[in-house]
Write an enzyme that holds these catalytic residues in place. Structure first.
Site, PDB file in Angstrom:
ATOM      1  N   ARG A 102       0.845  -1.212   0.000  1.00 35.67           N
ATOM      2  CA  ARG A 102       0.000   0.000   0.000  1.00 35.67           C
ATOM      3  C   ARG A 102       0.871   1.249   0.000  1.00 35.67           C
ATOM      4  NH1 ARG A 102      -2.280   0.439   5.056  1.00 35.67           N
ATOM      5  NH2 ARG A 102      -1.210  -1.335   5.985  1.00 35.67           N
TER       6      ARG A 102
ATOM      7  N   VAL B 202       8.674  -7.727   9.062  1.00 37.37           N
ATOM      8  CA  VAL B 202      10.061  -7.236   9.091  1.00 37.37           C
ATOM      9  C   VAL B 202      10.575  -7.016  10.512  1.00 37.37           C
ATOM     10  CG1 VAL B 202       9.984  -6.166   6.790  1.00 37.37           C
ATOM     11  CG2 VAL B 202       9.406  -4.798   8.825  1.00 37.37           C
TER      12      VAL B 202
ATOM     13  N   TYR C  57       8.121   6.818  17.285  1.00 37.31           N
ATOM     14  CA  TYR C  57       8.292   6.945  15.827  1.00 37.31           C
ATOM     15  C   TYR C  57       9.469   7.870  15.490  1.00 37.31           C
ATOM     16  CZ  TYR C  57       6.693   7.737  10.960  1.00 37.31           C
ATOM     17  OH  TYR C  57       6.595   7.820   9.597  1.00 37.31           O
TER      18      TYR C  57
END
Ligand code: NAP
Length: 247
Positions: A15, A64, A155
């Site tokens: 995506r 991952v 993040y």
């Protein structure tokens, strides 16, 4: 074509930005291994788009954040295409919360998916690229890794880490003909940003000199450039693709 016959692995390519990268690399002749976490239908759509662009694709469903899965991703790409010339570490997630409310598992999930994966995949790919004395690695950071963002300590730490990893790997691998660069997108229209409240989107838009949010294709063009021979003399850099938001 800029990437005729090259073999690429793009993580998180079902995506958004990853899909746009997979398709753009394919348009320039690269065969693409499409990694994704779980969205089979979206991944199949990316595969169809790569094939419609006249190239070959394989689907590699794998997390991952898992070390063994990363090693296998590189192995499977090389086994299918004969080598790995381009690695795009794009897969990423957000688990936003203010610092005092952030749960350990949300911090760890973002570090494991967005940063640790880049270490595992880069190390495994570099082994193969060193033998060929050529390779291109492009890591997806974010402007948040440069300027920080309230509600995103996890993040921002991961994306800043990606920049440090990129520069260090670039220094280590330069003599082997491998370049390692990062792209730092700003505010790009994908599922990741679709969840932002309208008020936050409007506030962000008002800060962007080019007065629009980015399209995944804007990011894909930067990745294509860094993955091509045209960027042969560029390594260890961070290319912001953000409409001028950070300068
Ligand atoms: P997105 O639309 O949410 O897509 C995320 C992609 O990553 C999907 O293909 C997803 O696979 C895959 N993925 C998630 N977790 C994974 C895992 N554990 N293993 C393998 N694949 C995984 O995200 P996006 O906006 O395109 O973002 C792509 C990258 O750009 C990320 O690194 C993000 O941090 C970075 N970025 C985005 C923006 C922005 O404004 N959108 C800005 C700066 C940086 P499934 O479809 O299977 O779930």
């Amino acid at each position: 074509m800029l990437l005729d016959g090259k073999a690429a692995l793009v993580t998180g390519a079902s995506r958004g930005i990853g899909r746009a990268i997979a398709v753009r690399l394919a348009e320039e002749g690269a065969k693409v291994a499409i990694n994704y976490a779980g969205n089979d239908a979206a991944a199949a759509e990316t595969k169809a788009l790569v094939e419609a662009a006249g190239s070959e694709a394989i689907l590699l469903k794998a997390d991952v954040a898992d070390k063994e899965a990363c090693a296998k991703l590189i192995e499977d790409t090389a086994a299918e295409f004969g080598s790995i010339d381009i690695l795009v570490n794009n897969a990423g997630i957000t688990r936003d919360a203010l610092l005092l409310r952030m749960k350990d598992e949300d911090f760890d999930a973002v570090i494991d998916t967005n940063l640790r994966s880049v270490f595992h995949l880069t190390r495994a790919a570099a082994k193969l690229m060193m033998k060929k004395r050529k390779g291109r690695i492009v890591n997806m950071s974010s402007i948040v890794g440069i300027i920080g963002n309230a509600g995103q300590t996890n993040y921002a730490a991961a994306k800043a880490g990606v920049i440090g990893l990129t520069k260090s790997a670039a220094k280590e691998l330069a003599s082997r003909g491998i370049t390692v660069n990062a792209v730092a997108p700003g505010f790009i229209g994908t599922d990741m940003t679709a969840v932002l409240p309208e008020s936050a989107k409007e506030a962000l838009l008002s800060e962007i000199p080019l007065k629009r949010m980015g399209d995944p294709k804007d990011v894909a063009e930067a990745v294509l450039f860094l993955a091509s021979d045209q960027a042969a003399y560029i390594t260890g850099q961070v290319l912001n693709v953000d409409g001028g938001l950070v300068m």
